[in-house]
Design a protein around this motif. Structure first.
Motif, PDB file in Angstrom:
ATOM      1  N   MET A 193      -8.012 -16.541 -28.077  1.00 31.61           N
ATOM      2  CA  MET A 193      -9.193 -17.379 -27.890  1.00 31.61           C
ATOM      3  C   MET A 193      -9.420 -17.762 -26.413  1.00 31.61           C
ATOM      4  SD  MET A 193     -11.883 -18.869 -28.948  1.00 31.61           S
ATOM      5  CE  MET A 193     -11.946 -19.270 -30.696  1.00 31.61           C
ATOM      6  N   PRO A 194      -8.415 -18.219 -25.667  1.00 31.41           N
ATOM      7  CA  PRO A 194      -8.660 -18.535 -24.251  1.00 31.41           C
ATOM      8  C   PRO A 194      -9.143 -17.318 -23.465  1.00 31.41           C
ATOM      9  CG  PRO A 194      -6.589 -19.507 -24.986  1.00 31.41           C
ATOM     10  CD  PRO A 194      -7.041 -18.584 -26.076  1.00 31.41           C
ATOM     11  N   ALA A 195      -8.548 -16.151 -23.737  1.00 31.30           N
ATOM     12  CA  ALA A 195      -8.967 -14.942 -23.038  1.00 31.30           C
ATOM     13  C   ALA A 195     -10.407 -14.585 -23.387  1.00 31.30           C
ATOM     14  CB  ALA A 195      -8.027 -13.791 -23.387  1.00 31.30           C
ATOM     15  N   LEU A 196     -10.770 -14.745 -24.668  1.00 33.26           N
ATOM     16  CA  LEU A 196     -12.143 -14.450 -25.079  1.00 33.26           C
ATOM     17  C   LEU A 196     -13.140 -15.333 -24.335  1.00 33.26           C
ATOM     18  CD1 LEU A 196     -11.889 -13.971 -28.958  1.00 33.26           C
ATOM     19  CD2 LEU A 196     -12.459 -12.248 -27.251  1.00 33.26           C
ATOM     20  N   LYS A 197     -12.824 -16.618 -24.218  1.00 39.00           N
ATOM     21  CA  LYS A 197     -13.727 -17.528 -23.511  1.00 39.00           C
ATOM     22  C   LYS A 197     -13.901 -17.104 -22.056  1.00 39.00           C
ATOM     23  CE  LYS A 197     -12.813 -21.607 -26.371  1.00 39.00           C
ATOM     24  NZ  LYS A 197     -12.248 -22.987 -26.404  1.00 39.00           N
ATOM     25  N   THR A 198     -12.819 -16.683 -21.423  1.00 42.55           N
ATOM     26  CA  THR A 198     -12.888 -16.231 -20.033  1.00 42.55           C
ATOM     27  C   THR A 198     -13.796 -15.015 -19.903  1.00 42.55           C
ATOM     28  OG1 THR A 198     -10.655 -17.052 -19.589  1.00 42.55           O
ATOM     29  CG2 THR A 198     -11.532 -15.382 -18.093  1.00 42.55           C
ATOM     30  N   ILE A 199     -13.651 -14.065 -20.823  1.00 39.65           N
ATOM     31  CA  ILE A 199     -14.435 -12.836 -20.765  1.00 39.65           C
ATOM     32  C   ILE A 199     -15.903 -13.114 -21.061  1.00 39.65           C
ATOM     33  CG2 ILE A 199     -14.781 -10.599 -21.891  1.00 39.65           C
ATOM     34  CD1 ILE A 199     -11.678 -10.591 -22.331  1.00 39.65           C
ATOM     35  N   VAL A 200     -16.164 -13.889 -22.107  1.00 42.65           N
ATOM     36  CA  VAL A 200     -17.550 -14.166 -22.502  1.00 42.65           C
ATOM     37  C   VAL A 200     -18.303 -14.905 -21.405  1.00 42.65           C
ATOM     38  CG1 VAL A 200     -18.978 -15.452 -24.138  1.00 42.65           C
ATOM     39  CG2 VAL A 200     -17.058 -14.077 -24.972  1.00 42.65           C
ATOM     40  N   ASN A 201     -17.612 -15.772 -20.670  1.00 40.39           N
ATOM     41  CA  ASN A 201     -18.269 -16.506 -19.585  1.00 40.39           C
ATOM     42  C   ASN A 201     -18.775 -15.588 -18.477  1.00 40.39           C
ATOM     43  OD1 ASN A 201     -17.931 -19.001 -20.787  1.00 40.39           O
ATOM     44  ND2 ASN A 201     -15.996 -19.439 -19.729  1.00 40.39           N
ATOM     45  N   GLU A 202     -18.219 -14.370 -18.384  1.00 42.01           N
ATOM     46  CA  GLU A 202     -18.631 -13.421 -17.354  1.00 42.01           C
ATOM     47  C   GLU A 202     -19.734 -12.482 -17.837  1.00 42.01           C
ATOM     48  OE1 GLU A 202     -17.478 -13.563 -14.239  1.00 42.01           O
ATOM     49  OE2 GLU A 202     -16.376 -15.341 -14.889  1.00 42.01           O
ATOM     50  N   LEU A 203     -20.090 -12.548 -19.101  1.00 43.15           N
ATOM     51  CA  LEU A 203     -21.127 -11.667 -19.637  1.00 43.15           C
ATOM     52  C   LEU A 203     -22.517 -12.251 -19.384  1.00 43.15           C
ATOM     53  CD1 LEU A 203     -19.525 -10.840 -23.119  1.00 43.15           C
ATOM     54  CD2 LEU A 203     -19.697  -9.282 -21.173  1.00 43.15           C
ATOM     55  N   PRO A 204     -23.516 -11.393 -19.219  1.00 42.81           N
ATOM     56  CA  PRO A 204     -24.889 -11.916 -19.082  1.00 42.81           C
ATOM     57  C   PRO A 204     -25.362 -12.522 -20.396  1.00 42.81           C
ATOM     58  CG  PRO A 204     -24.908  -9.518 -19.197  1.00 42.81           C
ATOM     59  CD  PRO A 204     -23.468  -9.924 -19.099  1.00 42.81           C
ATOM     60  N   GLU A 205     -26.194 -13.532 -20.316  1.00 45.74           N
ATOM     61  CA  GLU A 205     -26.692 -14.174 -21.528  1.00 45.74           C
ATOM     62  C   GLU A 205     -27.579 -13.235 -22.335  1.00 45.74           C
ATOM     63  OE1 GLU A 205     -28.543 -17.916 -20.974  1.00 45.74           O
ATOM     64  OE2 GLU A 205     -26.840 -18.809 -19.902  1.00 45.74           O
ATOM     65  N   LYS A 206     -28.343 -12.409 -21.637  1.00 44.86           N
ATOM     66  CA  LYS A 206     -29.213 -11.467 -22.337  1.00 44.86           C
ATOM     67  C   LYS A 206     -28.437 -10.191 -22.623  1.00 44.86           C
ATOM     68  CE  LYS A 206     -33.732  -9.227 -22.122  1.00 44.86           C
ATOM     69  NZ  LYS A 206     -34.955  -8.967 -21.284  1.00 44.86           N
ATOM     70  N   ARG A 207     -28.041 -10.039 -23.865  1.00 42.88           N
ATOM     71  CA  ARG A 207     -27.241  -8.891 -24.274  1.00 42.88           C
ATOM     72  C   ARG A 207     -27.333  -8.758 -25.782  1.00 42.88           C
ATOM     73  NH1 ARG A 207     -23.381 -13.173 -23.757  1.00 42.88           N
ATOM     74  NH2 ARG A 207     -22.341 -13.496 -25.769  1.00 42.88           N
ATOM     75  N   GLN A 208     -26.914  -7.605 -26.297  1.00 43.04           N
ATOM     76  CA  GLN A 208     -26.750  -7.434 -27.743  1.00 43.04           C
ATOM     77  C   GLN A 208     -25.279  -7.649 -28.066  1.00 43.04           C
ATOM     78  OE1 GLN A 208     -27.290  -3.446 -29.330  1.00 43.04           O
ATOM     79  NE2 GLN A 208     -28.017  -4.250 -31.292  1.00 43.04           N
ATOM     80  N   THR A 209     -25.003  -8.469 -29.056  1.00 45.71           N
ATOM     81  CA  THR A 209     -23.617  -8.760 -29.433  1.00 45.71           C
ATOM     82  C   THR A 209     -23.374  -8.290 -30.861  1.00 45.71           C
ATOM     83  OG1 THR A 209     -23.572 -10.698 -27.979  1.00 45.71           O
ATOM     84  CG2 THR A 209     -21.871 -10.559 -29.670  1.00 45.71           C
ATOM     85  N   VAL A 210     -22.273  -7.555 -31.022  1.00 46.92           N
ATOM     86  CA  VAL A 210     -21.880  -7.026 -32.328  1.00 46.92           C
ATOM     87  C   VAL A 210     -20.509  -7.596 -32.651  1.00 46.92           C
ATOM     88  CG1 VAL A 210     -21.547  -4.955 -33.713  1.00 46.92           C
ATOM     89  CG2 VAL A 210     -23.161  -4.915 -31.788  1.00 46.92           C
ATOM     90  N   PHE A 211     -20.384  -8.175 -33.827  1.00 53.40           N
ATOM     91  CA  PHE A 211     -19.197  -8.955 -34.196  1.00 53.40           C
ATOM     92  C   PHE A 211     -18.688  -8.431 -35.534  1.00 53.40           C
ATOM     93  CE2 PHE A 211     -17.006 -12.610 -35.953  1.00 53.40           C
ATOM     94  CZ  PHE A 211     -16.522 -13.344 -34.870  1.00 53.40           C
ATOM     95  N   PHE A 212     -17.506  -7.787 -35.514  1.00 49.59           N
ATOM     96  CA  PHE A 212     -16.939  -7.272 -36.755  1.00 49.59           C
ATOM     97  C   PHE A 212     -15.649  -7.996 -37.078  1.00 49.59           C
ATOM     98  CE2 PHE A 212     -19.776  -3.612 -36.397  1.00 49.59           C
ATOM     99  CZ  PHE A 212     -20.062  -3.384 -37.732  1.00 49.59           C
TER     100      PHE A 212
END
Length: 476
Positions: free
Chosen positions: A161-180
């Motif tokens: 979870m901490p690593a995910l938050k770090t990575i997501v914070n670097e992604l652009p807000e406008k994107r397509q997100t796919v969650f499996f």
């Protein structure tokens, strides 16, 4: 489906003509650019469900790949799953001009850095190594247009979870997100809510269900007889490629060694193995050089090996959801499979948790030579209200230790925070949501007192300053 001719040609070469249910539901929405939550077990074809639309978009846009700036990021919890996803992209995109790389730890980073510097369209990564390369300036996520989080529930189980938050914070807000995800507990649903924008939800099986093509059997056995029972089971009719799961890495190594001594070709795979050793063991298992692959739960998800006839839970998992993921390794692609679960007296609690999750009682096999009767479990049947099958209270074994679970943050005898699963009395979770595992709890020295305010046990310490009642035996 509206996929390009190049992709259709690659699918035909693989003899794929009819989409699986998850593919049929997910691909049209992803082609339209929608965010998506897919709840599906492994072995349902979900990798192709997100890989095919991504490849289709890459072919249509034909953007140049910039150095160190991937356009697609796929996150995976394990190296093995990342490698398999990468293989799928190469297979389906064999007639498309695109570049990809796989980023994971356990191997040198230089080849991965060179690929990033040349420029890749698709980066398939595990969180740890990805963050390492981001901190070194080799990965820039600002150009990501599609973000895929695969096996999200497993990602959280492994503490990412901490690593995910770090990575997501670097992604652009406008994107397509796919969650499996294979399961949808509250913490996973909360993560999805924060990542996706008006997502479409597709689901092909209840998150607590097991495959109907897997025959499940429960075998009561003493802990000391488990290896003999395993060797006996492996000699049965129709037993071929077999995955065996243990709780610990050391146990996996020891069991593989003992099986080899018994003449059964085996190897072990777990997190302490180097990447080369893990790859070699998997390849030997795939090509038939090994009959048995012994694994910890690191291999329970995402390991795509065809024709596994049996899965054996040598040790029952502590996390009941891992049971679903483990036995999902067999009974795939329309084939039948068998899952055997060995259960010692000490594992009855884990068994009850599994049966509550899958909403069924596992059929007991009493025909094997090492069968022992479970202690006072009563007739097996529906567990309404937690009874023992006869309407009476379930008998408890062992003495609880530590503080009684009757206050906030105090611990019950299972080592979990009271109230964590609604079984305490007013208990609260630890800060940050961290719950020590059973193995961690077992390492603590036991406290035989009854906490503050509790009655002292006979023979306890005397009050400070009080004289001893023992007879004076003179100076020593």
């Amino acid at each position: 489906m509206q996929l390009s001719d190049a992709i259709q040609e690659a699918l035909a070469a693989e003899n794929y003509h009819t989409p699986t249910p998850i593919q049929g539901q997910a691909i049209p929405h992803l082609l339209e650019g929608s965010d998506l939550i897919g709840c599906a077990q492994t072995g349902t074809g979900k990798t192709a469900a997100f890989a095919l639309p991504i490849l289709n978009k890459l072919e249509q846009k034909r953007r140049r790949a910039d150095a160190c700036a991937p356009q697609v990021l796929v996150l995976s919890p394990t190296r093995e799953l990342a490698t398999q996803i990468s293989d799928s992209f190469r297979t389906y995109g064999r007639h498309i001009k695109f570049r990809s790389t796989t980023i994971f730890g356990g191997v040198g980073q230089n080849p991965q850095v060179r690929a990033l510097k040349r420029g890749v369209h698709v980066a398939i990564a595990t969180p740890g190594r990805l963050i390492d390369l981001m901190e070194q300036g080799y990965v820039d996520l600002s150009q990501v247009t599609t973000f895929v989080l695969d096996e999200a529930d497993r990602m959280l189980d492994m503490g990412f979870m901490p690593a995910l938050k770090t990575i997501v914070n670097e992604l652009p807000e406008k994107r397509q997100t796919v969650f499996f995800t294979a399961t949808m507990p509250p913490k996973v649903a909360q993560l999805a809510e924060g990542l996706l924008n008006n997502p479409v939800r597709v689901e092909v099986a209840p998150e607590s269900s097991t495959s109907e093509r897997v025959e499940q059997r429960l075998m009561y056995v003493k802990q000391g007889d488990k290896q003999a029972l395993l060797e006996h089971s492996l000699q049965g009719e129709g037993v071929g490629r077999t995955l065996v799961f243990t709780k610990t890495k050391h146990g996996a190594d020891r069991l593989a060694k003992d099986l080899n001594t018994a003449g059964i070709r085996s190897d072990a795979i777990h997190g302490n193995k180097t990447q080369n050793k893990r790859n070699r063991a998997l390849e030997n298992f795939r090509n038939g050089r090994l009959q048995v692959l012994v694994a910890t739960d690191v291999a329970a998800r995402g390991i795509d090996v065809d024709d596994v006839t049996h899965v054996v839970n040598f040790d029952l998992p502590i996390d009941p959801e891992s049971y679903v993921h483990r036995i999902g390794r067999t009974g795939r692609a329309g084939k039948e499979g068998i899952a055997l679960s060995f259960c010692d007296f000490s594992e009855h609690g884990a068994l009850r948790a599994i049966e509550r999750l899958i909403r069924m009682s596992i059929v007991v096999d009493v025909e094997h030579p090492f069968h022992v009767e479970p202690r006072s479990r009563g007739p097996r049947g529906p567990r309404n209200g937690g009874g023992n099958g006869n309407g009476g209270p379930r008998r408890k074994y062992g003495k609880p230790y530590g503080r009684p679970a009757n206050g906030g943050g105090k611990r019950n005898h299972s080592g979990n925070a009271a109230g964590e699963h609604g079984e305490g009395h007013g208990g609260s979770k630890r800060a940050g949501g961290y719950t020590p595992t059973t193995s961690e709890s077992a390492d603590r020295p036991k406290s035989y007192g009854q906490g503050r305010g509790g009655a002292k046990r006979p023979g306890g310490k005397r009050p400070y300053g009080a004289k001893s009642k023992r007879p004076n035996r003179g100076e020593r």
